[in-house]
Design an enzyme around this catalytic site. Structure first.
Site, PDB file in Angstrom:
ATOM      1  N   CYS A   1      66.548 100.969  81.807  1.00 45.23           N
ATOM      2  CA  CYS A   1      65.383 100.336  81.181  1.00 45.23           C
ATOM      3  C   CYS A   1      64.765  99.325  82.145  1.00 45.23           C
ATOM      4  O   CYS A   1      63.538  99.283  82.335  1.00 45.23           O
ATOM      5  CB  CYS A   1      65.795  99.624  79.895  1.00 45.23           C
ATOM      6  SG  CYS A   1      66.455 100.690  78.611  1.00 45.23           S
TER       7      CYS A   1
ATOM      8  N   CYS B   1      37.389  69.093  61.742  1.00 44.25           N
ATOM      9  CA  CYS B   1      38.255  68.829  62.902  1.00 44.25           C
ATOM     10  C   CYS B   1      39.342  69.891  63.009  1.00 44.25           C
ATOM     11  O   CYS B   1      39.563  70.485  64.070  1.00 44.25           O
ATOM     12  CB  CYS B   1      38.906  67.454  62.792  1.00 44.25           C
ATOM     13  SG  CYS B   1      37.767  66.071  62.837  1.00 44.25           S
TER      14      CYS B   1
ATOM     15  N   ASP C   1      68.960  96.523  47.392  1.00 45.43           N
ATOM     16  CA  ASP C   1      67.666  96.048  46.880  1.00 45.43           C
ATOM     17  C   ASP C   1      66.659  95.756  47.999  1.00 45.43           C
ATOM     18  O   ASP C   1      65.484  95.533  47.718  1.00 45.43           O
ATOM     19  CB  ASP C   1      67.861  94.768  46.056  1.00 45.43           C
ATOM     20  CG  ASP C   1      68.742  94.989  44.847  1.00 45.43           C
ATOM     21  OD1 ASP C   1      68.589  96.043  44.203  1.00 45.43           O
ATOM     22  OD2 ASP C   1      69.589  94.132  44.564  1.00 45.43           O
TER      23      ASP C   1
ATOM     24  N   ASP D   1      66.459  93.873  39.269  1.00 41.27           N
ATOM     25  CA  ASP D   1      67.739  94.536  39.486  1.00 41.27           C
ATOM     26  C   ASP D   1      68.710  94.053  38.413  1.00 41.27           C
ATOM     27  O   ASP D   1      68.599  92.915  37.940  1.00 41.27           O
ATOM     28  CB  ASP D   1      68.275  94.190  40.881  1.00 41.27           C
ATOM     29  CG  ASP D   1      69.688  94.667  41.090  1.00 41.27           C
ATOM     30  OD1 ASP D   1      69.938  95.863  40.900  1.00 41.27           O
ATOM     31  OD2 ASP D   1      70.550  93.831  41.425  1.00 41.27           O
TER      32      ASP D   1
ATOM     33  N   ASP E   1      69.536  91.176  44.693  1.00 43.55           N
ATOM     34  CA  ASP E   1      70.516  90.369  45.428  1.00 43.55           C
ATOM     35  C   ASP E   1      71.339  91.168  46.423  1.00 43.55           C
ATOM     36  O   ASP E   1      72.058  90.590  47.230  1.00 43.55           O
ATOM     37  CB  ASP E   1      71.469  89.674  44.451  1.00 43.55           C
ATOM     38  CG  ASP E   1      72.447  90.648  43.804  1.00 43.55           C
ATOM     39  OD1 ASP E   1      72.066  91.821  43.601  1.00 43.55           O
ATOM     40  OD2 ASP E   1      73.583  90.241  43.514  1.00 43.55           O
TER      41      ASP E   1
END
Length: 801
Positions: A16, A83, A685, A484, A681
């Site tokens: 790379c 300003c 999810d 949920d 949580d």
């Protein structure tokens, strides 16, 4: 030749680095060296043949990137929205720079490309615009507080001097309103008004010059023009004019004094908008207690290092984040998480800086110190959120950018038309001055950021962290909430809810035998049964010949008896059956059923469920009362989902939902035109949280869920969601009120002044009052009552998984 030293992102191997280096060296006039170990590139280039933008484009074309850096600058010298808008535009015109300038907290948050732009060049750009800047340091809060206090005291001294010089002129105005036609000698009027105009008012001239030099115009231009014209006209009349002509020394001096009063009150009110941050910062003590050579000594908390042991005695505040190694106590975490009840701490438990030990001595190992504590992280999040811009502010920003030139044009037209139509110079001049001094871009500039700052601070005190102002605004517009179930609406851990003994056993014996069998299992239901036995302090016998029948249950020898524990399906080959009515009743309640049996005989039933949180029903009711559509999603089975939904009064739910299904449901609701919030949580999810308009994550949940969310609830309490939505709506309403006040004030005030219906002094007072009223209205957010957690439901209340 100029040189760039840039960090690189995305390199995974030496190939790379070689590819980037080769691509850069193909550009005419460029010599580049890429260091894979340090992930940096040094580039020498000929500015006549290439430029930084072309070099960055070449790096991006190769598939890599130069990471953006961030700096926060404390700005001095801004007086109004024009300003901040001008400075923001100047910074954003710089290559590789994205800046947001906040007038309310006088900060600039800047993202820039290192190598192309440096902090020194950003500060230089701020200076060229007529302001001063300095990077925000670790102890910047204390210095900033001291600087604001010193500036406030200086402003107050200046105002008092100006007020003393203006009082005789105001007394003269009072005589005139009372019908008395006597006036002070004009030389005395000149002597009182001139220091106010040229010494105390010099700040307005300096600000106007800096603004005009920077290519813009601000409030200082309006004040200096309006008062300067009135003072100059009055001076010329006194020196060379007709003694019968009126002079306006009182107008010029009084306007400046009133503007100073408005700025003084505004500065005081703006200082209170950051009260939440100050309150959080004051939580952390300066000293920590450590044990050295057998004795307890106090050292600066900043001197603690990760891994060191510190002590927290009863009544003391925890100095840094740590882990309890010895002792037990309860700690008040209310100011950090909003949780009102003390949290028990034992060895292995985490403690957090700024929380208060209530009883007992704790010996802890330091984990996070200084800027690495949870408290410091919350302060950073709140500050960044307070400095962000809400989309609703864009209109105000656009108007502020052109406001002053438009007002000056209106004042010139007022002067020309009034003089031409009326034929008298003095009324035309006074009407133009009134137009100049009544116009107030400050109220427009302060309308949104002050409300955002106070709202974010209020949310932080309630244990709700909002990522930015855009999320706050979107949360205020929500129409649908997707919830949920597991760990969010429920406790997230199964518990034994029912014990139904048979064959002469009692509840304790049923639980003792079942828990003995489950000693060799790691299944969540097994953990729930063992936990129930531990809660009753039951002594468990040893299990022999233990076997785990995958997916069905377990078996073994306990007290010389061959026992089986598992699902009803597991018991059918043993000739054990349960009344269908019992199975149906428990299944409809959303409970999982475990049977204990020996061959041919049922010994008892144990029902296990993930209990609904005590606060969930009240939270769902409160959300429905606010007009929100509720949808529950869960990976659990349909019977359990139905039971929990019925308990919480939720009509729409989807069971057996995979992570992709949850995200798809959110997208479908958005396609219907709903503004969707998602509360979750867990890792499963995260896709749905990212897909929602606003993602709400529970602070104790998975890190990936918190990263994907816009709002974090510091405690696992659904009422926090109600607080977040309520506060977002109230804050959005405050922003709308502030913008309405600012717009209607200028919309009505400027035409009245142009028509000659406003005395310049009254116009100046109104201008000063407009900014103060907007900030004061925002401060009312700090007193907004938020929903509290509800008490636990009575024993026997419905549960569900």
């Amino acid at each position: 030749m100029p040189q760039l030293d840039l960090p690189l992102e995305g390199m995974t191997c030496a190939a790379c680095a070689a590819r980037v280096e080769r691509r850069l060296n193909q550009i005419d006039g460029v010599s580049a060296t890429v260091n894979f170990a340090s992930e940096r590139v040094q580039i020498d280039y000929d500015p006549q043949k290439s430029d930084p933008a072309a070099l960055l484009a070449a790096i991006h074309a190769t598939g890599f990137s130069v990471p953006t850096q961030h700096v926060e600058l404390a700005i001095e010298g801004m007086t109004c929205a024009a300003c901040s808008t001008r400075l923001e535009n100047n910074l954003n015109r710089m290559e590789g720079v994205s800046a947001v300038v906040n007038l309310a907290n006088e900060r600039a948050q800047i993202a820039f490309t290192p190598g192309v732009v440096e902090v020194a060049s950003l500060i230089a750009a701020v200076t060229r615009a007529g302001f001063s800047a300095a990077p925000v340091q670790a102890d910047q809060h204390a210095r900033e507080r001291q600087r604001r206090l010193e500036r406030y005291l200086a402003e107050r001294r200046t105002f008092l001097i100006s007020a003393l010089l203006t009082l005789p002129l105001l007394a003269q105005m009072g005589w005139m309103f009372a019908g008395m036609h006597s006036e002070l000698p004009r030389w005395l009027q000149f002597a009182c008004a001139t220091p106010v105009q040229l010494w105390i008012g010099a700040r307005f001239y300096r600000g106007a010059f800096a603004a005009l030099r920077g290519g813009g115009a601000n409030m200082d231009v309006l004040v200096s023009l309006g008062t300067g014209i009135a003072w100059l006209y009055s001076t010329l009349v006194w020196l060379f004019g007709d003694p019968t002509l009126h002079v306006y020394f009182e107008a010029s001096a009084t306007i400046i004094t009133l503007v100073l009063l408005g700025k003084l009150l505004e500065a005081r009110a703006k200082g209170r908008t950051s009260a939440a941050i100050e309150q959080l910062l004051q939580l952390q003590p300066k000293l920590a207690t450590v044990e050295r050579d057998g004795s307890l000594v106090q050292i600066p908390a900043a001197a603690l290092r990760p891994g060191e042991t510190f002590l927290v005695r009863a009544g003391e505040v925890v100095p840094v984040d740590g882990e309890v190694t010895e002792g037990g106590s309860s700690i008040d975490e209310s100011l950090l998480t909003g949780e009102s009840l003390p949290v028990s701490k034992a060895p292995g438990a985490k403690v957090y800086a700024g929380t208060q030990n209530q009883s007992g001595l704790l010996r802890c190992r330091a984990l996070g110190v200084g800027e690495q504590t949870l408290l410091a992280g919350i302060v950073r999040l709140v500050e960044q959120a307070q400095g962000s811009k809400a989309p609703i502010q864009r209109l105000a920003d656009k108007i502020a950018a052109i406001f002053v030139p438009v007002v000056v044009t209106i004042a010139l037209l007022t002067f020309a038309l009034t003089w031409w139509l009326g034929g008298a110079l003095t009324p035309a001049l006074i009407s133009a001055v009134a137009v100049l001094v009544i116009a107030c871009p400050c109220a427009l500039g302060l309308a949104t950021p002050t409300a955002v700052m106070v709202g974010m601070g209020r949310a932080a005190r309630a244990g709700v962290l909002i990522r930015d102002a855009a999320a706050l605004e979107r949360a205020g517009r929500l129409t649908t909430l997707v919830l949920d179930k597991t760990g969010t609406l429920t406790q997230g851990r199964p518990e034994v809810t029912d014990l139904l003994p048979h064959a002469g056993l009692d509840e304790a014996e049923l639980l003792r035998l079942a828990a003995a069998l489950e000693q060799g299992s790691h299944h969540p239901l097994a953990q729930a049964i063992r936990g129930a036995a531990e809660a009753r302090s039951l002594d468990l016998p040893t299990v022999h010949e233990f076997r785990d029948h995958s997916g069905l249950g377990v078996s073994g020898q306990v007290d010389g008896r061959t026992l089986y524990l598992g699902s009803p399906r597991h018991m059918e080959p043993l000739g054990v059956h349960v009344e269908p009515a019992t199975l149906t009743r428990l299944a409809h309640a959303g409970k999982s059923l475990v049977l204990l049996a020996e061959p041919g005989r049922l010994l008892g039933l144990i029902a296990v469920a993930d209990p609904v949180r005590p606060e969930s029903a009240a939270a769902c009711a409160a959300l429905r009362a606010r007009g929100l559509r509720l949808v529950m999603l869960t990976g659990d089975n349909p019977a359990t989902a139905k039971a929990v939904a019925a308990t919480l009064g939720i009509d729409e739910y989807q069971a057996s939902a995979l992570p992709a299904d949850k995200a798809a449901k959110v997208e479908a609701l958005r396609a219907e035109g709903e503004v969707v919030g998602m509360l979750g949580d867990g890792i499963n999810d995260a896709p749905a949280l990212a897909a929602a308009d606003v993602g709400f994550a529970v602070g104790g949940g998975a890190d990936i869920a918190i990263e994907a969310a816009d709002v974090t609830l510091m405690r696992a309490d659904p009422m926090g969601l109600v607080a977040a939505v309520s506060l977002s709506r109230v804050t959005l309403n405050k922003i709308r009120q502030n913008l309405f006040f600012a717009f209607i004030y200028n919309t009505l005030g400027i035409p009245l002044a142009a028509l000659g219906l406003l005395n310049p002094v009254i116009a100046g007072a109104a201008m000063a009052a407009s900014s103060v009223s907007v900030v004061s209205n925002s401060l009312l957010l700090a007193r907004v009552p938020l929903p509290e957690s509800t008490p636990p439901t009575p024993e026997g209340a419905p549960h569900g998984n």
